[in-house]
Design a protein around this motif. Structure first.
Motif, PDB file in Angstrom:
ATOM      1  N   UNK A 148       0.863  -1.178   0.000  1.00 45.65           N
ATOM      2  CA  UNK A 148       0.000   0.000   0.000  1.00 45.65           C
ATOM      3  C   UNK A 148       0.899   1.228   0.000  1.00 45.65           C
ATOM      4  N   UNK A 149       0.791   2.023  -1.076  1.00 45.79           N
ATOM      5  CA  UNK A 149       1.549   3.270  -1.213  1.00 45.79           C
ATOM      6  C   UNK A 149       0.557   4.377  -1.516  1.00 45.79           C
ATOM      7  N   UNK A 150       0.670   5.455  -0.797  1.00 44.36           N
ATOM      8  CA  UNK A 150      -0.245   6.585  -0.988  1.00 44.36           C
ATOM      9  C   UNK A 150      -1.700   6.129  -0.946  1.00 44.36           C
ATOM     10  N   UNK A 151      -1.981   5.229  -0.023  1.00 44.55           N
ATOM     11  CA  UNK A 151      -3.334   4.726   0.234  1.00 44.55           C
ATOM     12  C   UNK A 151      -3.932   3.920  -0.923  1.00 44.55           C
ATOM     13  N   UNK A 152      -3.078   3.374  -1.785  1.00 48.04           N
ATOM     14  CA  UNK A 152      -3.574   2.476  -2.834  1.00 48.04           C
ATOM     15  C   UNK A 152      -2.608   1.312  -3.004  1.00 48.04           C
ATOM     16  N   UNK A 153      -3.163   0.179  -3.431  1.00 48.65           N
ATOM     17  CA  UNK A 153      -2.354  -1.020  -3.627  1.00 48.65           C
ATOM     18  C   UNK A 153      -1.569  -0.927  -4.919  1.00 48.65           C
ATOM     19  N   UNK A 154      -0.363  -1.473  -4.897  1.00 47.94           N
ATOM     20  CA  UNK A 154       0.464  -1.573  -6.093  1.00 47.94           C
ATOM     21  C   UNK A 154       1.282  -2.866  -5.984  1.00 47.94           C
ATOM     22  N   UNK A 155       1.513  -3.490  -7.121  1.00 48.90           N
ATOM     23  CA  UNK A 155       2.275  -4.746  -7.158  1.00 48.90           C
ATOM     24  C   UNK A 155       3.746  -4.399  -7.368  1.00 48.90           C
TER      25      UNK A 155
END
Length: 180
Positions: A148-155
């Motif tokens: 979770x980066x900047x309140x969003x998921x990223x792979x």
């Protein structure tokens, strides 16, 4: 006395049952603040994110894949030589998936396992599926790490593998034997 012990045992049993099934988890943020997280909603949110990623692959929207994967990530294909940065992974997907010989890409994730860190800010996700367009009789496994980066998921990590049943490995070894 017997009634008191029975009541005490019942209270302990119920409190243990409730605490074991509690879907909320209290964690401490890096700034020291304490928050309560609904672990069920985190699992649902993360699964929906991964489902959207798979739909993007199926629909061959390769440029949209960029919004799912970290620029600094590591991405591995099924071949030992296929270890990519984000830009080279996007190029690889463009070459492979937009090949006119590759028809419709359709598959369904048959099994998903998720393991979250203690703060629910990252997870290892294992998705298993059959991608018939590439391997009709051998299932695939995609192991990924989401953060979770900047309140969003990223792979930030993916490793694709094909996962034959153990009883056919000998036949695969024979078929793949390199003749010199």
């Amino acid at each position: 006395m017997k009634r008191t012990l029975t009541l005490l045992a019942l209270v302990l049993s119920l409190s243990t049952l409730v605490s074991c099934n509690d879907k909320n988890k209290t964690t401490t943020n890096t700034d020291g603040t304490t928050v309560t997280v609904d672990t069920d909603s985190i699992r649902i949110e993360t699964a929906a994110f991964m489902d959207k990623f798979h739909e993007t692959i199926k629909n061959k929207k390769i440029e949209d894949v960029k919004s799912f994967i970290d620029i600094n990530g590591l991405y591995c294909g099924t071949d030992p030589t296929e270890i990519f940065s984000q830009p080279s992974f996007i190029n690889y997907l463009n070459l492979k998936l937009n090949n006119p010989a590759i028809g419709t890409i359709d598959y369904k994730v048959d099994r998903r396992e998720m393991m979250f860190d203690e703060n629910n800010q990252s997870a290892v996700i294992v998705d298993q599926f059959n991608m018939d367009v590439f391997t009709q009789n051998i299932p695939w496994r995609m192991v990924s790490r989401v953060v979770k980066k900047d309140n969003k998921w990223i792979i930030d990590f993916i490793s694709f593998s094909i996962t034959p049943d153990n009883d056919v490995v000998q036949a695969i070894n024979i078929a793949a034997e390199k003749k010199e």
